[in-house]
Write a protein that holds these residues in place. Structure first.
Motif, PDB file in Angstrom:
ATOM      1  N   TYR A 150       0.819  -1.102  -0.033  1.00 23.47           N
ATOM      2  CA  TYR A 150       0.124   0.035   0.044  1.00 23.47           C
ATOM      3  C   TYR A 150       1.034   1.158   0.055  1.00 23.47           C
ATOM      4  O   TYR A 150       0.763   2.093  -0.633  1.00 23.47           O
ATOM      5  CB  TYR A 150      -0.996  -0.025   1.090  1.00 23.47           C
ATOM      6  N   PHE A 151       1.908   1.140   0.969  1.00 25.24           N
ATOM      7  CA  PHE A 151       2.751   2.500   1.103  1.00 25.24           C
ATOM      8  C   PHE A 151       3.469   2.746  -0.265  1.00 25.24           C
ATOM      9  O   PHE A 151       3.716   3.848  -0.886  1.00 25.24           O
ATOM     10  CB  PHE A 151       3.834   2.409   2.104  1.00 25.24           C
ATOM     11  N   GLU A 152       3.888   1.430  -1.016  1.00 22.01           N
ATOM     12  CA  GLU A 152       4.565   1.766  -2.426  1.00 22.01           C
ATOM     13  C   GLU A 152       3.570   2.502  -3.392  1.00 22.01           C
ATOM     14  O   GLU A 152       4.251   3.263  -4.178  1.00 22.01           O
ATOM     15  CB  GLU A 152       4.787   0.418  -2.909  1.00 22.01           C
ATOM     16  N   LYS A 153       2.433   2.117  -3.476  1.00 25.68           N
ATOM     17  CA  LYS A 153       1.399   2.678  -4.333  1.00 25.68           C
ATOM     18  C   LYS A 153       1.004   4.028  -4.221  1.00 25.68           C
ATOM     19  O   LYS A 153       1.142   5.205  -4.937  1.00 25.68           O
ATOM     20  CB  LYS A 153      -0.064   2.071  -4.275  1.00 25.68           C
ATOM     21  N   LEU A 154       0.999   4.478  -2.644  1.00 29.65           N
ATOM     22  CA  LEU A 154       0.778   5.623  -2.183  1.00 29.65           C
ATOM     23  C   LEU A 154       2.177   6.548  -2.755  1.00 29.65           C
ATOM     24  O   LEU A 154       1.814   7.906  -3.068  1.00 29.65           O
ATOM     25  CB  LEU A 154       0.680   5.918  -0.767  1.00 29.65           C
ATOM     26  N   THR A 155       3.335   5.970  -2.462  1.00 26.70           N
ATOM     27  CA  THR A 155       4.601   6.759  -2.847  1.00 26.70           C
ATOM     28  C   THR A 155       4.337   7.050  -4.462  1.00 26.70           C
ATOM     29  O   THR A 155       5.010   8.188  -4.942  1.00 26.70           O
ATOM     30  CB  THR A 155       5.814   6.006  -2.651  1.00 26.70           C
ATOM     31  N   ARG A 170       4.146  11.464   6.055  1.00 25.32           N
ATOM     32  CA  ARG A 170       2.736  12.257   5.991  1.00 25.32           C
ATOM     33  C   ARG A 170       1.509  11.472   6.513  1.00 25.32           C
ATOM     34  O   ARG A 170       0.451  11.750   6.828  1.00 25.32           O
ATOM     35  CB  ARG A 170       2.282  12.695   4.794  1.00 25.32           C
ATOM     36  N   LEU A 171       1.679  10.081   6.707  1.00 24.34           N
ATOM     37  CA  LEU A 171       0.760   9.096   7.268  1.00 24.34           C
ATOM     38  C   LEU A 171       1.014   8.794   8.779  1.00 24.34           C
ATOM     39  O   LEU A 171       2.097   8.732   9.280  1.00 24.34           O
ATOM     40  CB  LEU A 171       1.034   7.733   6.537  1.00 24.34           C
ATOM     41  N   LYS A 172      -0.191   8.801   9.624  1.00 17.88           N
ATOM     42  CA  LYS A 172      -0.322   8.535  10.600  1.00 17.88           C
ATOM     43  C   LYS A 172      -1.060   7.168  11.143  1.00 17.88           C
ATOM     44  O   LYS A 172      -2.087   6.846  10.433  1.00 17.88           O
ATOM     45  CB  LYS A 172      -1.166   9.454  11.477  1.00 17.88           C
ATOM     46  N   GLU A 173      -0.340   6.147  11.704  1.00 16.48           N
ATOM     47  CA  GLU A 173      -0.800   4.879  11.891  1.00 16.48           C
ATOM     48  C   GLU A 173      -1.391   4.914  13.364  1.00 16.48           C
ATOM     49  O   GLU A 173      -0.864   5.289  14.486  1.00 16.48           O
ATOM     50  CB  GLU A 173       0.310   3.703  11.847  1.00 16.48           C
ATOM     51  N   SER A 174      -2.437   4.024  13.524  1.00 13.35           N
ATOM     52  CA  SER A 174      -3.206   4.021  14.919  1.00 13.35           C
ATOM     53  C   SER A 174      -3.649   2.506  14.955  1.00 13.35           C
ATOM     54  O   SER A 174      -4.723   1.978  14.324  1.00 13.35           O
ATOM     55  CB  SER A 174      -4.275   4.828  14.948  1.00 13.35           C
ATOM     56  N   SER A 229      -5.402  -0.636  -3.132  1.00 16.16           N
ATOM     57  CA  SER A 229      -4.618  -1.802  -2.804  1.00 16.16           C
ATOM     58  C   SER A 229      -5.130  -3.024  -2.075  1.00 16.16           C
ATOM     59  O   SER A 229      -6.217  -2.626  -1.315  1.00 16.16           O
ATOM     60  CB  SER A 229      -3.389  -1.105  -1.831  1.00 16.16           C
ATOM     61  N   ILE A 230      -4.493  -4.066  -2.269  1.00 18.22           N
ATOM     62  CA  ILE A 230      -5.160  -5.453  -1.613  1.00 18.22           C
ATOM     63  C   ILE A 230      -5.117  -4.973   0.014  1.00 18.22           C
ATOM     64  O   ILE A 230      -4.060  -4.426   0.498  1.00 18.22           O
ATOM     65  CB  ILE A 230      -4.308  -6.606  -2.120  1.00 18.22           C
ATOM     66  N   GLY A 231      -6.082  -5.567   0.646  1.00 19.24           N
ATOM     67  CA  GLY A 231      -6.231  -5.668   1.920  1.00 19.24           C
ATOM     68  C   GLY A 231      -6.695  -4.156   2.834  1.00 19.24           C
ATOM     69  O   GLY A 231      -6.616  -3.952   3.792  1.00 19.24           O
ATOM     70  N   VAL A 232      -6.850  -3.216   1.696  1.00 19.02           N
ATOM     71  CA  VAL A 232      -7.161  -1.753   2.045  1.00 19.02           C
ATOM     72  C   VAL A 232      -8.610  -1.383   1.917  1.00 19.02           C
ATOM     73  O   VAL A 232      -8.841  -1.454   0.894  1.00 19.02           O
ATOM     74  CB  VAL A 232      -6.009  -0.814   1.686  1.00 19.02           C
ATOM     75  N   THR A 233      -9.328  -0.978   2.938  1.00 17.06           N
ATOM     76  CA  THR A 233     -10.625  -0.294   2.563  1.00 17.06           C
ATOM     77  C   THR A 233     -10.840   1.110   3.451  1.00 17.06           C
ATOM     78  O   THR A 233     -10.044   1.252   4.507  1.00 17.06           O
ATOM     79  CB  THR A 233     -11.737  -1.248   3.139  1.00 17.06           C
TER      80      THR A 233
END
Length: 202
Positions: free
Chosen positions: A68-73, A81-85, A119-123
Motif C-alpha cells: 500500500y505504501f509503495e502505491k501511495l509513494t 505524512r501518514l499516521k498509523e493507529s 491496494s489489496i487489504g485496504v478499505t
C-alpha cells in the motif's frame, strides 16, 4: 412551604426572562453572512488481513502495508505524512491483524489523489473535513450578520410606518469548530453565519 416558595420564585424568574426576551415593542429578525472556509481534510484507511481473501494464508500484515505504501509513494503521497493507529483498529473489532492509516491535507486535489489509490487489504473507514474558526473571525462574521439583520428589521419597520432603535437581544449559537463527513461528496467551501437579533421598535 419552602418548596412552594421555591416554585413561585422559579416561575417569577422564568416570567421575567420571557418578558425580557419578548419585548412588546420589538422586532425579531435573523441575519446571515456567507463566508469561505479552508478546511483540513482527513481520511482513515483500514489495512487488514481481514480484507485479504485469496492470499490470506501466505501474506503478512507487513506485506500488505508495504504494498500500500509503495502505491501511495508512486501517487506522490509520502509515507512520512501518514499516521498509523493500531488502537483505532483494535476498537473496530476485526478478528485478524491490521492497523488504521490516516492522511490529512488542506488540498482537496491531494485528498482525491489519496482516495484513488487502491491496494489489496485496504478499505476506507471514514473521510471528513474540519475547520476551526478564531474568535476574531467569529466576531467579524457576527458583525456582518448583524448588519444584515439590522437592514432587514429597518425594511420591515418602514413598511408598517415604524423605525427601529437599539438592539435589545442578540443570539449567536454558531460553533467555533466545524466537522463534517465527506461521505456524500459535500465539498462546498461556503458557509452561512447566522444570528438572531431583537431590535427596539419605535
Amino acid at each position: 412551604m419552602k418548596k412552594a416558595i421555591t416554585s413561585l420564585t422559579l416561575i417569577f424568574f422564568s416570567f421575567m426572562t420571557f418578558a425580557q426576551n419578548s419585548h412588546p415593542n420589538s422586532i425579531n429578525v435573523n441575519g446571515t453572512y456567507e463566508y469561505s472556509i479552508t478546511p483540513e481534510y482527513s481520511c482513515r484507511m483500514v489495512v487488514s488481513l481481514n480484507n485479504v481473501y485469496y492470499d490470506s494464508q501466505t501474506m503478512s500484515l507487513e506485506e500488505v502495508k508495504s504494498g500500500y505504501f509503495e502505491k501511495l509513494t508512486k501517487a506522490g503521497i509520502k509515507k512520512e505524512r501518514l499516521k498509523e493507529s493500531t488502537l483505532y483498529y483494535e476498537l473496530l473489532g476485526y478478528e485478524k491483524e491490521g492497523t488504521v492509516i490516516e492522511f490529512r491535507t488542506k488540498s482537496l486535489d491531494e485528498m482525491q489523489k489519496f482516495l484513488h489509490v487502491k491496494s489489496i487489504g485496504v478499505t476506507r473507514s471514514d473521510t471528513n473535513f474540519e475547520v476551526e474558526l478564531s474568535e476574531d473571525e467569529m466576531a467579524d462574521f457576527a458583525k456582518h450578520a448583524y448588519e444584515d439583520a439590522k437592514s432587514k428589521a429597518a425594511s420591515i419597520a418602514q413598511k408598517i410606518g415604524r423605525k427601529i432603535g437599539k438592539a435589545l437581544y442578540i443570539s449567536d449559537t454558531n460553533p467555533s469548530r466545524i466537522s463534517e463527513s465527506l461521505y456524500y461528496g459535500h465539498t462546498d467551501e461556503k458557509r452561512l453565519y447566522a444570528i438572531s437579533v431583537s431590535f427596539e421598535l419605535l
